[in-house]
Design a protein around this motif. Structure first.
Motif, PDB file in Angstrom:
ATOM      1  N   LEU A  91      -3.370   1.259 -13.962  1.00 44.13           N
ATOM      2  CA  LEU A  91      -3.142   2.705 -13.977  1.00 44.13           C
ATOM      3  C   LEU A  91      -1.682   3.027 -14.289  1.00 44.13           C
ATOM      4  CD1 LEU A  91      -4.043   5.637 -13.507  1.00 44.13           C
ATOM      5  CD2 LEU A  91      -3.581   5.273 -11.073  1.00 44.13           C
ATOM      6  N   ALA A  92      -0.768   2.289 -13.661  1.00 40.87           N
ATOM      7  CA  ALA A  92       0.659   2.503 -13.912  1.00 40.87           C
ATOM      8  C   ALA A  92       0.980   2.259 -15.382  1.00 40.87           C
ATOM      9  CB  ALA A  92       1.494   1.584 -13.026  1.00 40.87           C
ATOM     10  N   TYR A  93       0.435   1.190 -15.937  1.00 46.76           N
ATOM     11  CA  TYR A  93       0.697   0.880 -17.341  1.00 46.76           C
ATOM     12  C   TYR A  93       0.104   1.938 -18.268  1.00 46.76           C
ATOM     13  CZ  TYR A  93       0.615  -1.349 -21.876  1.00 46.76           C
ATOM     14  OH  TYR A  93       0.776  -1.599 -23.215  1.00 46.76           O
ATOM     15  N   GLU A  94      -1.130   2.340 -18.002  1.00 49.16           N
ATOM     16  CA  GLU A  94      -1.772   3.357 -18.850  1.00 49.16           C
ATOM     17  C   GLU A  94      -0.987   4.662 -18.840  1.00 49.16           C
ATOM     18  OE1 GLU A  94      -5.734   3.469 -17.261  1.00 49.16           O
ATOM     19  OE2 GLU A  94      -6.398   1.788 -18.498  1.00 49.16           O
ATOM     20  N   THR A  95      -0.426   5.011 -17.706  1.00 52.56           N
ATOM     21  CA  THR A  95       0.358   6.239 -17.606  1.00 52.56           C
ATOM     22  C   THR A  95       1.702   6.105 -18.308  1.00 52.56           C
ATOM     23  OG1 THR A  95      -0.680   6.752 -15.489  1.00 52.56           O
ATOM     24  CG2 THR A  95       1.368   7.906 -16.000  1.00 52.56           C
ATOM     25  N   LEU A  96       2.400   5.017 -18.071  1.00 50.63           N
ATOM     26  CA  LEU A  96       3.771   4.880 -18.581  1.00 50.63           C
ATOM     27  C   LEU A  96       3.851   4.368 -20.011  1.00 50.63           C
ATOM     28  CD1 LEU A  96       5.512   3.444 -15.397  1.00 50.63           C
ATOM     29  CD2 LEU A  96       5.351   5.826 -16.154  1.00 50.63           C
ATOM     30  N   SER A  97       2.808   3.752 -20.515  1.00 51.97           N
ATOM     31  CA  SER A  97       2.867   3.216 -21.880  1.00 51.97           C
ATOM     32  C   SER A  97       2.653   4.294 -22.933  1.00 51.97           C
ATOM     33  CB  SER A  97       1.844   2.097 -22.069  1.00 51.97           C
ATOM     34  OG  SER A  97       0.535   2.616 -21.961  1.00 51.97           O
ATOM     35  N   ASN A  98       2.112   5.419 -22.538  1.00 54.45           N
ATOM     36  CA  ASN A  98       1.904   6.538 -23.450  1.00 54.45           C
ATOM     37  C   ASN A  98       3.047   7.526 -23.261  1.00 54.45           C
ATOM     38  OD1 ASN A  98       0.918   9.432 -23.852  1.00 54.45           O
ATOM     39  ND2 ASN A  98      -0.682   8.268 -24.892  1.00 54.45           N
ATOM     40  N   GLU A  99       3.783   7.807 -24.335  1.00 55.04           N
ATOM     41  CA  GLU A  99       4.970   8.670 -24.242  1.00 55.04           C
ATOM     42  C   GLU A  99       4.656  10.036 -23.619  1.00 55.04           C
ATOM     43  OE1 GLU A  99       8.236   8.364 -24.778  1.00 55.04           O
ATOM     44  OE2 GLU A  99       8.118   6.278 -25.391  1.00 55.04           O
ATOM     45  N   LYS A 100       3.550  10.642 -24.040  1.00 52.47           N
ATOM     46  CA  LYS A 100       3.204  11.975 -23.543  1.00 52.47           C
ATOM     47  C   LYS A 100       2.860  11.936 -22.053  1.00 52.47           C
ATOM     48  CE  LYS A 100       0.255  15.941 -24.463  1.00 52.47           C
ATOM     49  NZ  LYS A 100      -0.825  16.485 -25.286  1.00 52.47           N
ATOM     50  N   SER A 101       2.022  10.993 -21.655  1.00 47.73           N
ATOM     51  CA  SER A 101       1.651  10.924 -20.238  1.00 47.73           C
ATOM     52  C   SER A 101       2.843  10.506 -19.382  1.00 47.73           C
ATOM     53  CB  SER A 101       0.463   9.996 -20.017  1.00 47.73           C
ATOM     54  OG  SER A 101       0.789   8.673 -20.328  1.00 47.73           O
ATOM     55  N   ARG A 102       3.729   9.668 -19.931  1.00 46.78           N
ATOM     56  CA  ARG A 102       4.937   9.281 -19.192  1.00 46.78           C
ATOM     57  C   ARG A 102       5.833  10.485 -18.965  1.00 46.78           C
ATOM     58  NH1 ARG A 102       9.328   4.571 -20.954  1.00 46.78           N
ATOM     59  NH2 ARG A 102      10.661   4.797 -19.130  1.00 46.78           N
ATOM     60  N   ARG A 103       6.004  11.304 -19.985  1.00 49.93           N
ATOM     61  CA  ARG A 103       6.817  12.515 -19.863  1.00 49.93           C
ATOM     62  C   ARG A 103       6.231  13.453 -18.798  1.00 49.93           C
ATOM     63  NH1 ARG A 103       7.692  12.712 -25.108  1.00 49.93           N
ATOM     64  NH2 ARG A 103       5.839  13.944 -25.499  1.00 49.93           N
ATOM     65  N   LEU A 104       4.913  13.650 -18.828  1.00 50.15           N
ATOM     66  CA  LEU A 104       4.252  14.496 -17.832  1.00 50.15           C
ATOM     67  C   LEU A 104       4.407  13.914 -16.426  1.00 50.15           C
ATOM     68  CD1 LEU A 104       0.965  15.438 -19.721  1.00 50.15           C
ATOM     69  CD2 LEU A 104       2.816  16.989 -19.074  1.00 50.15           C
ATOM     70  N   TYR A 105       4.239  12.617 -16.316  1.00 50.41           N
ATOM     71  CA  TYR A 105       4.389  11.950 -15.022  1.00 50.41           C
ATOM     72  C   TYR A 105       5.808  12.147 -14.483  1.00 50.41           C
ATOM     73  CZ  TYR A 105       4.674   8.216 -11.573  1.00 50.41           C
ATOM     74  OH  TYR A 105       4.876   7.501 -10.416  1.00 50.41           O
ATOM     75  N   ASP A 106       6.806  11.963 -15.335  1.00 48.63           N
ATOM     76  CA  ASP A 106       8.202  12.146 -14.919  1.00 48.63           C
ATOM     77  C   ASP A 106       8.471  13.582 -14.491  1.00 48.63           C
ATOM     78  OD1 ASP A 106       8.717   9.472 -15.404  1.00 48.63           O
ATOM     79  OD2 ASP A 106       9.643   9.819 -17.361  1.00 48.63           O
TER      80      ASP A 106
ATOM     81  N   SER B 122       0.826  -1.214   0.000  1.00 46.90           N
ATOM     82  CA  SER B 122       0.000   0.000   0.000  1.00 46.90           C
ATOM     83  C   SER B 122       0.857   1.260   0.000  1.00 46.90           C
ATOM     84  CB  SER B 122      -0.931   0.003   1.210  1.00 46.90           C
ATOM     85  OG  SER B 122      -0.168  -0.015   2.398  1.00 46.90           O
ATOM     86  N   SER B 123       2.131   1.139   0.362  1.00 49.45           N
ATOM     87  CA  SER B 123       3.005   2.315   0.393  1.00 49.45           C
ATOM     88  C   SER B 123       3.621   2.632  -0.973  1.00 49.45           C
ATOM     89  CB  SER B 123       4.115   2.124   1.425  1.00 49.45           C
ATOM     90  OG  SER B 123       4.947   1.052   1.037  1.00 49.45           O
ATOM     91  N   VAL B 124       3.496   1.732  -1.940  1.00 48.36           N
ATOM     92  CA  VAL B 124       4.071   1.958  -3.265  1.00 48.36           C
ATOM     93  C   VAL B 124       3.141   2.859  -4.059  1.00 48.36           C
ATOM     94  CG1 VAL B 124       4.767   0.875  -5.439  1.00 48.36           C
ATOM     95  CG2 VAL B 124       5.304  -0.221  -3.287  1.00 48.36           C
ATOM     96  N   THR B 125       3.631   4.070  -4.377  1.00 47.73           N
ATOM     97  CA  THR B 125       2.819   5.005  -5.136  1.00 47.73           C
ATOM     98  C   THR B 125       3.453   5.356  -6.479  1.00 47.73           C
ATOM     99  OG1 THR B 125       3.869   6.872  -4.016  1.00 47.73           O
ATOM    100  CG2 THR B 125       1.809   6.051  -3.082  1.00 47.73           C
ATOM    101  N   CYS B 126       4.695   5.004  -6.672  1.00 45.01           N
ATOM    102  CA  CYS B 126       5.387   5.300  -7.924  1.00 45.01           C
ATOM    103  C   CYS B 126       4.993   4.254  -8.973  1.00 45.01           C
ATOM    104  CB  CYS B 126       6.886   5.271  -7.694  1.00 45.01           C
ATOM    105  SG  CYS B 126       7.864   5.387  -9.197  1.00 45.01           S
ATOM    106  N   HIS B 127       4.582   4.725 -10.144  1.00 44.76           N
ATOM    107  CA  HIS B 127       4.167   3.801 -11.202  1.00 44.76           C
ATOM    108  C   HIS B 127       5.297   2.870 -11.624  1.00 44.76           C
ATOM    109  CE1 HIS B 127       0.334   5.597 -11.359  1.00 44.76           C
ATOM    110  NE2 HIS B 127       0.623   6.626 -12.128  1.00 44.76           N
ATOM    111  N   TYR B 128       6.516   3.361 -11.608  1.00 37.71           N
ATOM    112  CA  TYR B 128       7.656   2.502 -11.974  1.00 37.71           C
ATOM    113  C   TYR B 128       7.821   1.374 -10.945  1.00 37.71           C
ATOM    114  CZ  TYR B 128       8.927   6.075 -15.367  1.00 37.71           C
ATOM    115  OH  TYR B 128       8.918   6.956 -16.425  1.00 37.71           O
ATOM    116  N   ALA B 129       7.650   1.692  -9.682  1.00 37.98           N
ATOM    117  CA  ALA B 129       7.771   0.679  -8.632  1.00 37.98           C
ATOM    118  C   ALA B 129       6.626  -0.326  -8.716  1.00 37.98           C
ATOM    119  CB  ALA B 129       7.800   1.339  -7.261  1.00 37.98           C
ATOM    120  N   VAL B 130       5.426   0.142  -9.051  1.00 35.10           N
ATOM    121  CA  VAL B 130       4.286  -0.761  -9.192  1.00 35.10           C
ATOM    122  C   VAL B 130       4.581  -1.800 -10.263  1.00 35.10           C
ATOM    123  CG1 VAL B 130       1.878  -0.913  -9.964  1.00 35.10           C
ATOM    124  CG2 VAL B 130       2.552   0.864  -8.346  1.00 35.10           C
TER     125      VAL B 130
END
Length: 95
Positions: free
Chosen positions: A72-87, A22-30
């Motif tokens: 959610l992690a995949y949807e965010t990181l699989s899209n280049e634009k949303s991944r860039r914004l997330y980073d 429950s403490s993992v909030t980073c999409h990369y860690a998920v």
């Protein structure tokens, strides 16, 4: 130097985290990947975890919640634009 190379993480090395935590909030860690991985590695990690935690395959009470977090992690990181914004958001200082 040999010693400084040994301390650098390999881009292929997985992050030691669990999507069930429950403490993992980073999409990369998920997804248990490093920030530097390729899109194909993100997809592979998602498929592996989705098969493991999909509610139809996993009878655990928390499977649905874990699967939503993975999706959610995949949807965010699989899209280049949303991944860039997330980073960019993650690199901003928190107050």
């Amino acid at each position: 130097s040999q010693q400084s190379k040994a301390n650098k993480p390999s881009p292929q090395r997985k992050v030691k985290a669990s999507p069930t935590s429950s403490s993992v909030t980073c999409h990369y860690a998920v997804l248990q990947v490093l920030k530097t991985v390729s899109q194909s590695d993100i997809k592979k990690a998602y498929h592996k975890l989705a098969l493991k935690y999909h509610p139809d395959k996993n009878s655990s009470d928390s499977a649905a919640d874990v699967f939503r977090k993975i999706k959610l992690a995949y949807e965010t990181l699989s899209n280049e634009k949303s991944r860039r914004l997330y980073d960019m958001e993650r690199s901003q200082p928190r107050f």
